[in-house]
Design a protein around this motif. Structure first.
Motif, PDB file in Angstrom:
ATOM      1  N   UNK A 184     -54.508  47.253  44.600  1.00  0.00           N
ATOM      2  CA  UNK A 184     -54.685  48.061  45.808  1.00  0.00           C
ATOM      3  C   UNK A 184     -54.132  47.287  47.007  1.00  0.00           C
ATOM      4  N   UNK A 185     -53.012  47.749  47.536  1.00  0.00           N
ATOM      5  CA  UNK A 185     -52.412  47.109  48.703  1.00  0.00           C
ATOM      6  C   UNK A 185     -52.998  47.699  49.979  1.00  0.00           C
ATOM      7  N   UNK A 186     -53.405  46.840  50.915  1.00  0.00           N
ATOM      8  CA  UNK A 186     -54.064  47.290  52.141  1.00  0.00           C
ATOM      9  C   UNK A 186     -53.221  47.029  53.392  1.00  0.00           C
ATOM     10  N   UNK A 187     -51.925  46.871  53.189  1.00  0.00           N
ATOM     11  CA  UNK A 187     -51.021  46.618  54.308  1.00  0.00           C
ATOM     12  C   UNK A 187     -51.056  47.769  55.310  1.00  0.00           C
ATOM     13  N   UNK A 188     -51.082  47.454  56.587  1.00  0.00           N
ATOM     14  CA  UNK A 188     -51.076  48.469  57.649  1.00  0.00           C
ATOM     15  C   UNK A 188     -49.623  48.822  57.948  1.00  0.00           C
ATOM     16  N   UNK A 189     -49.116  49.870  57.313  1.00  0.00           N
ATOM     17  CA  UNK A 189     -47.700  50.217  57.435  1.00  0.00           C
ATOM     18  C   UNK A 189     -47.378  51.046  58.674  1.00  0.00           C
ATOM     19  N   UNK A 190     -48.387  51.650  59.284  1.00  0.00           N
ATOM     20  CA  UNK A 190     -48.120  52.578  60.382  1.00  0.00           C
ATOM     21  C   UNK A 190     -48.597  52.076  61.744  1.00  0.00           C
ATOM     22  N   UNK A 191     -48.886  50.787  61.843  1.00  0.00           N
ATOM     23  CA  UNK A 191     -49.346  50.239  63.118  1.00  0.00           C
ATOM     24  C   UNK A 191     -48.886  48.792  63.223  1.00  0.00           C
ATOM     25  N   UNK A 192     -48.425  48.358  64.403  1.00  0.00           N
ATOM     26  CA  UNK A 192     -48.441  49.038  65.705  1.00  0.00           C
ATOM     27  C   UNK A 192     -47.345  50.098  65.885  1.00  0.00           C
ATOM     28  N   UNK A 193     -46.361  50.128  64.971  1.00  0.00           N
ATOM     29  CA  UNK A 193     -45.288  51.110  65.089  1.00  0.00           C
ATOM     30  C   UNK A 193     -45.380  52.107  63.945  1.00  0.00           C
ATOM     31  N   UNK A 194     -45.453  53.403  64.285  1.00  0.00           N
ATOM     32  CA  UNK A 194     -45.491  54.446  63.266  1.00  0.00           C
ATOM     33  C   UNK A 194     -44.098  54.708  62.713  1.00  0.00           C
ATOM     34  N   UNK A 195     -43.091  54.465  63.542  1.00  0.00           N
ATOM     35  CA  UNK A 195     -41.704  54.700  63.140  1.00  0.00           C
ATOM     36  C   UNK A 195     -41.351  53.849  61.922  1.00  0.00           C
ATOM     37  N   UNK A 196     -40.682  54.455  60.969  1.00  0.00           N
ATOM     38  CA  UNK A 196     -40.226  53.775  59.751  1.00  0.00           C
ATOM     39  C   UNK A 196     -41.371  53.302  58.855  1.00  0.00           C
ATOM     40  N   UNK A 197     -42.493  54.013  58.904  1.00  0.00           N
ATOM     41  CA  UNK A 197     -43.612  53.659  58.034  1.00  0.00           C
ATOM     42  C   UNK A 197     -43.206  53.712  56.565  1.00  0.00           C
ATOM     43  N   UNK A 198     -42.434  54.728  56.222  1.00  0.00           N
ATOM     44  CA  UNK A 198     -42.022  54.872  54.819  1.00  0.00           C
ATOM     45  C   UNK A 198     -41.037  53.780  54.409  1.00  0.00           C
ATOM     46  N   UNK A 199     -40.248  53.324  55.327  1.00  0.00           N
ATOM     47  CA  UNK A 199     -39.336  52.226  55.017  1.00  0.00           C
ATOM     48  C   UNK A 199     -40.138  50.961  54.702  1.00  0.00           C
TER      49      UNK A 199
END
Length: 336
Positions: A184-199
């Motif tokens: 289970x990965x808990x990396x915060x991918x959408x903060x502080x920048x939401x842009x390029x979350x999927x990248x």
């Protein structure tokens, strides 16, 4: 001679008119065998227009039409059941396939539901090696606060006790208790920048797949979002508990990104949907077949889950996740 020419001309016009009449008659009265237009209309509540994978606006609200669109929708404290029959059903047969499976098809592809259900995926379970990777592209998504925590704009929080990490933990708990090895990965991918979350989440997935080649299933767990001011709550009551409804999203290559094996992931999704429908008939919303791939191209068992919406409470979402995880265990073991 002039009279004959005029006659031939009018005969041609008459034939063309008759052909058009036949065409429109068939269009109106002949039902499409795979994914019917009527089914799509009934599932409009799931048609939340997802933005491209590179979207940068976290506050852009999705418009949705919910009134009487899905079974077991709650509005203003009352459950509204859809008494109309779902036009897209799978006939019961000797393999005990469920008759209530439906798909919201946002693509140009036709899907033969019956055939896909017969084609099971296969997973190799090794208790000593990870089979499943759980990630969260939009980690900070959260639910109704119930007065327990503060949220950012648009129902988000950095507190892992109340965002998607908590939901991922519920999946991890159920899977692990049933002998399935999970990361289970808990990396915060959408903060502080939401842009390029999927990248960023794609980079996370690729790193884990390189380190653990045994991973065959990648689950990107989200929660859905309704427009501002929309008081509709997508929930049901199962075993005496208010429970958020869940949805599986499958990606395709229709957006132009490479994804040749998207049908494999759809097979997995259909098996899981079939299990949920038998175990908890009111738990799931229709599968969404999306134009976008949402990083599902890396394994044959990659799916995106929407556990409730921003109008559900955290406890409702946890209940939904727990039941979906139960069905997920059954599905994986039946495909191993």
């Amino acid at each position: 001679m002039k009279y004959k020419k005029i006659n031939i001309k009018y005969k041609k016009i008459l034939i063309i008119i008759l052909l058009f009449v036949c065409y429109f008659y068939l269009l109106i009265h002949v039902r499409i065998p795979s994914l019917s237009l009527d089914t799509m209309k009934k599932c409009l509540s799931s048609a939340l227009k997802r933005k491209d994978e590179t979207t940068s606006n976290v506050f852009l609200n999705k418009e949705v039409l919910l009134k009487k669109a899905l079974p077991y929708i709650e509005t203003k404290g009352e459950n509204i059941e859809n008494n109309g029959k779902n036009e897209e059903k799978v006939e019961k047969n000797e393999n005990n396939l469920n008759e209530e499976i439906s798909i919201l098809n946002e693509t140009k592809y036709n899907v033969d539901v019956q055939s896909v259900l017969f084609e099971k995926p296969h997973f190799n379970i090794n208790k000593n090696k990870p089979l499943i990777l759980i990630i969260h592209t939009h980690t900070s998504e959260s639910y109704q606060t119930e007065g327990k925590f503060e949220t950012l704009d648009n129902d988000r929080t950095l507190d892992n006790r109340y965002n998607m990490v908590r939901i991922g933990e519920e999946f991890e708990k159920v899977l692990t208790e049933n002998g399935i090895n999970v990361i289970h990965d808990k990396t915060l991918h959408d903060y502080p920048s939401y842009s390029n979350s999927y990248k960023r989440s794609l980079e996370t997935v690729e790193a884990y797949l390189k380190k653990y080649p045994s991973i065959q299933i990648v689950l990107d767990i989200h929660r859905d979002a309704l427009g501002v001011g929309n008081k509709t709550v997508l929930k049901t009551n199962i075993n005496g508990k208010d429970t958020a409804q869940v949805m599986i999203v499958c990606g395709t290559n229709e957006s132009g990104l490479d994804f040749d094996g998207w049908e494999d992931n759809l097979r997995f999704a259909m098996q899981l949907q079939n299990t949920m429908q038998k175990d908890y008939p009111t738990l799931s919303r229709p599968i969404t077949l999306s134009r976008n791939r949402y990083n599902m191209h890396k394994t044959k068992g990659s799916l995106l889950f929407e556990i409730g919406t921003n109008t559900n409470t955290l406890s409702e979402a946890v209940n939904g996740a727990h039941l979906m995880a139960n069905s997920l265990v059954k599905t994986i073991k039946s495909c191993s």
